[in-house]
Design an enzyme around this catalytic site. Structure first.
Site, PDB file in Angstrom:
ATOM      1  N   GLU A 163      26.968 -15.881  51.686  1.00 28.77           N
ATOM      2  CA  GLU A 163      28.082 -15.638  50.744  1.00 28.77           C
ATOM      3  C   GLU A 163      27.627 -15.090  49.395  1.00 28.77           C
ATOM      4  O   GLU A 163      28.352 -14.335  48.758  1.00 28.77           O
ATOM      5  CB  GLU A 163      28.900 -16.918  50.538  1.00 28.77           C
ATOM      6  CG  GLU A 163      29.832 -17.253  51.704  1.00 28.77           C
ATOM      7  CD  GLU A 163      29.124 -17.961  52.852  1.00 28.77           C
ATOM      8  OE1 GLU A 163      27.942 -18.339  52.702  1.00 28.77           O
ATOM      9  OE2 GLU A 163      29.759 -18.148  53.913  1.00 28.77           O
ATOM     10  N   HIS A 200      36.864 -28.217  53.472  1.00 29.32           N
ATOM     11  CA  HIS A 200      37.479 -27.001  54.023  1.00 29.32           C
ATOM     12  C   HIS A 200      38.956 -26.893  53.696  1.00 29.32           C
ATOM     13  O   HIS A 200      39.708 -26.258  54.421  1.00 29.32           O
ATOM     14  CB  HIS A 200      37.305 -26.965  55.547  1.00 29.32           C
ATOM     15  CG  HIS A 200      35.996 -26.377  55.967  1.00 29.32           C
ATOM     16  ND1 HIS A 200      34.799 -26.887  55.570  1.00 29.32           N
ATOM     17  CD2 HIS A 200      35.697 -25.303  56.745  1.00 29.32           C
ATOM     18  CE1 HIS A 200      33.823 -26.164  56.101  1.00 29.32           C
ATOM     19  NE2 HIS A 200      34.335 -25.195  56.800  1.00 29.32           N
TER      20      HIS A 200
END
Lengths: 326, 322
Positions: free
Chosen positions: A62, A131
């Site tokens: 990322e 999440h």
């Protein structure tokens, strides 16, 4: 041209595909965007249609996805980088905040960063604590970046296309819960919605519901219910957390003199805090009640469905908040 | 490798001498409080690495570095006047007085800037290199990397990405022995940093004597040719910083070590080589040095006489307008 009734994921796909056809310098990069056809199927069929040069699968990196997209944008390409979910964008924070948002300013305009970072966002579906974030306000804290969060398929198309064509970096989040929801979408290839302009999703005169993204749905449901009791809510969908369409909020507030802020995110140092502050600073003479905030509860999200849902905002919580200030 | 002609060597001498003078002047101005701020990291000692490596590029190639960036900007040919003005936070600075010592850049020189988050510019280099491949330009990116940056995640992610995408990047590690105050052998399991290339299956160019501008040029030239045709390459250049990590360091107590490195000072090394090669050339060095000193003095004067930024500068270029 007629509207097409399609889910938000298809509206996003339509927008992205049209922009890739329109401009050779637009390309997508991210985890599983190519061979996998996109984790959320927004880039379905792209690898076959546009090839490996413009549909670039990346490693699970990322920091490098966001950082390389910044570099490519500085060099004149128009990357649309996908961070699979916004939760993983915490790993990209430095590249987004220290570089994407600051390079134009820090080097006094020598470089532009025409970049879009797309990320799926949202709580729910037992995704658990790591999440389930909706941290858009964190990103909206920083000047130099735009933050867009569509609530409908139509808005998703017009906002994403405008983001891709803009010369500034945009963080564009897409509510996972909204991906499958259908709505009318213009087929016009030049359908653009201006950056920083909100939208009245329902007109009313008694209370202003200030919201964005998934909060629009809860607000509209609440407005429907309250209308049966003769309470008319105006639903202001800001669409963009930055630039913030404060004019639209103030116009509505002048009419209703009451506001409830509805957001999916956490309550502290939040979108709700900002809107409440803006209203009290600028609209004090028009205020008939304190600004109420409906947000997620101030806890990490648990796994078990029963308690997960307790923590989330919903239409009933919006109704209750409105009743408190009437 | 073809022999490098005297004119080129004298130009490198000029550039290295310019960097040294510029940095000495910055040091003085900082002590005089004409340059302010907490951050300024001088390139003194590194000159051969910056000059030799940048000399291996074409003007259309790209250069990017970290915060020890003054020398790279000068090696790339950026005018010392707006560089010195940036040090003093003046409106005429390369970054309009908004970037400071660590954020010099010059788009017209394809110098993409100095960056102050350790490792943060590495994926930017990969992205710029992607544009080279995307538009088939055959340009390459030279990315300077401090030894300290090799231990953060950016290094791993960006170098790996350059490998899987075959990007035309030369990763040049400037190993000056320390990441801020921490020695390389305290910070890195593998202290031969060029060996990191093996982990990514990219071209390992080995270690080079970073005090010798000719050696640095030769290895970078090979790496650049490789990157242009094939893909990423990695070089480790062994060098030393004369002025510590930054000007605000409280002390720099490694005097014995410093003296040892100064025996192989990059400017001295080239001077010795030139004089050995051609006795008469010593005559040519003095006028070069005088010219450089005048140029640096002019840069200081320009910076001192420049206006400071105003309110309109504070609020401009937050976004691209229109």
């Amino acid at each position: 041209m007629a509207d097409k009734n399609i889910p938000m994921r298809e509206a996003l796909r339509m927008a992205l595909r049209e922009e890739m056809i329109r401009d050779e310098s637009v390309f997508v990069m991210g985890e599983e965007v190519g061979a996998w056809q996109g984790t959320h199927r927004v880039t379905r069929g792209f690898l076959q249609e546009f090839g490996e040069k413009r549909v670039r699968d990346t490693p699970i990196s990322e920091m490098a996805i966001a950082g390389a997209a910044v570099g490519a944008a500085m060099a004149g390409l128009r990357p649309v980088a996908e961070i699979m979910t916004i939760n993983f964008a915490f790993l990209s924070l430095d590249a987004i905040i220290n570089h994407a948002a600051k390079i134009h300013y820090m080097f006094n305009g020598q470089f532009k960063v025409p970049l879009v970072i797309r990320a799926a966002s949202g709580w729910g579906d037992q995704a658990t604590a790591t999440h389930s974030h909706t941290p858009e306000p964190i990103f909206a804290h920083f000047p130099g970046l735009y933050v867009g969060c569509p609530a409908t398929p139509r808005d998703a198309k017009g906002m994403l296309k405008a983001s891709i064509r803009d010369d500034n970096p945009v963080l564009f989040t897409e509510s996972i819960a909204l991906y499958p929801k259908p709505g009318p979408v213009p087929e016009d290839e030049d359908f653009l919605l201006p950056i920083g302009k909100g939208d009245i999703k329902r007109e009313g005169k008694h209370v202003t519901l200030v919201t964005y993204a998934r909060g629009v749905e809860w607000s509209l449901q609440a407005a429907e219910q309250l209308a049966k009791e003769g309470v008319e809510c105006e639903v202001v969908d800001l669409r963009w957390l930055r630039p913030l369409d404060t004019d639209l909020i103030f116009e509505s507030f002048k009419k209703t003199n009451r506001a409830v802020v509805v957001e999916e995110s956490l309550p502290h140092y939040s979108f709700g805090s900002e809107i409440a502050a803006q209203i009290q600073e600028n609209m004090f003479d028009y205020m008939d009640a304190p600004v109420k905030r409906v947000s997620a509860m101030d806890v990490p999200l648990p796994y078990a469905k029963e308690i997960e849902l307790m923590a989330l905002p919903n239409a009933q919580k919006v109704v209750d908040a409105v009743r408190e200030i009437l | 490798m073809a022999e490098i002609d005297n004119a080129t060597l004298l130009e490198w001498y000029r550039q290295m001498f310019l960097i040294r003078q510029f940095e000495n002047q910055c040091d003085v101005l900082y002590k005089e409080k004409k340059i302010t701020g907490v951050y300024m990291h001088l390139y003194s000692g590194h000159e051969a690495t910056g000059v030799g490596a940048v000399a291996a590029l074409r003007p259309s190639d790209h250069v990017i570095t970290a915060y020890r960036d003054h020398g790279i900007a000068l090696a790339r040919g950026v005018d010392p006047k707006p560089l010195m003005a940036e040090m003093m936070g003046k409106r005429t600075g390369v970054s309009g007085g908004k970037g400071g010592s660590m954020h010099l850049a010059s788009r017209e020189h394809n110098f993409w800037g100095g960056y102050a988050i350790v490792g943060g510019h590495l994926p930017l280099a990969a992205g710029i290199a992607l544009e080279c491949r995307y538009n088939n330009t055959d340009n390459v990116v030279l990315c300077f990397v401090g030894d300290g940056a090799t231990n953060n995640g950016y290094f791993h992610e960006a170098v790996n990405l350059s490998a899987v995408w075959d990007l035309p990047v030369v990763w040049l590690i400037e190993n000056n022995g320390y990441g801020m105050g921490t020695p390389v052998d305290v910070a890195s399991g593998q202290t031969e940093l060029h060996k990191r290339a093996v982990a990514y299956n990219i071209k390992d160019m080995g270690r080079v004597d970073g005090q010798n501008v000719i050696d640095v040029y030769n290895v970078t030239k090979k790496a650049v040719d490789y990157a242009r045709k094939k893909g990423p390459a990695l070089i480790e250049s062994m060098t030393y910083r004369y002025k510590g990590h930054g000007v605000s360091d409280r002390s720099y107590d490694k005097l014995a070590e410093l003296a040892e490195w100064q025996q192989k000072d990059p400017i001295l090394v080239l001077q010795r080589y030139l004089c050995q090669k051609d006795e008469c050339i010593e005559e040519e060095l003095k006028p070069i040095e005088r010219k450089v000193m005048a140029e640096v003095a002019e840069a200081v004067e320009f910076a001192e006489n420049s206006p400071v930024p105003a309110y309109e500068d504070l609020i401009s270029n937050v976004y691209v307008e229109g």
